[in-house]
Design an enzyme around this catalytic site. Sequence first.
Site, mmCIF file in Angstrom:
data_model
loop_
_atom_site.group_PDB
_atom_site.id
_atom_site.type_symbol
_atom_site.label_atom_id
_atom_site.label_comp_id
_atom_site.label_asym_id
_atom_site.label_seq_id
_atom_site.Cartn_x
_atom_site.Cartn_y
_atom_site.Cartn_z
ATOM 1 N N TYR A 114 -12.763 17.990 18.540
ATOM 2 C CA TYR A 114 -11.455 17.454 18.150
ATOM 3 C C TYR A 114 -11.509 16.697 16.832
ATOM 4 C CZ TYR A 114 -9.148 19.333 22.114
ATOM 5 O OH TYR A 114 -8.615 20.229 22.988
ATOM 6 N N GLU A 141 0.824 -1.200 0.000
ATOM 7 C CA GLU A 141 0.000 0.000 0.000
ATOM 8 C C GLU A 141 0.875 1.274 0.000
ATOM 9 O OE1 GLU A 141 -2.555 -1.459 3.198
ATOM 10 O OE2 GLU A 141 -4.185 -1.688 1.770
HETATM 11 ZN ZN LIG Z 1 -5.294 -1.912 3.849
#
Ligand SMILES: [Zn+2]
Length: 215
Positions: A120, A74
Amino acid sequence: MNDNALREQMVNLAQSLFMRGYSSGGSGNLSARLQDGGYLITPTNSSLGSLDPATLSELDKNGNWLSGEKPSKEALMHLAFYQQRADVGGVVHLHSTWLTALSCLPGLDATNCLPPITPYYVMRVGKLPLIRYLRPGHPELADEVGKQASGHNAMLLANHGPVVGGSSLREAVFNAEELEDTARLWFTLRPHGLVTLTDEQVAELHTAFNTKKAS
Ligand SMILES: [Zn+2]
């Protein structure tokens, strides 16, 4: 931060995420921008709970593998984020339970999958666009992440999980944690109905904390 300190920090932050259930098995990957313009990224098929600072994958500024173990498949997605955002120093991708559950729901608003529940979340993430389903490592997935990264600190990959950037690796991890916890809150509150922040309250936060990028 020098490169050795960054390696130690990546191992420690990854272990912390693993120990608290944000990542399990071999899922999830972390990356950080190095001082020379290259990148450090967690290796493919590694567990975030047991990384070794010496074997993290190092890439040059063009994404070529220089040293360490084979980089995550990735990695292209991380690089696409950095290429759009000179202000981003770290990127985190998780298969964390609540955000992955969210990514599988039908009928999501593709421009923003999570409403502004807390200050937040608004300050750290703002809006969470959805990226259409593409298999992990698909080159078009990196293109889609790149398109959204210029205007967002985080995005949700359909039926997969979140990708989150930050000014440093530490900030990226904090943003990812805030996002995962917001998804958990949203699922917890959903059966009861919930009050979200108004457009005016969201605008006030971005003005007060100078977080316009994440709007
Ligand atoms: Zn992944």
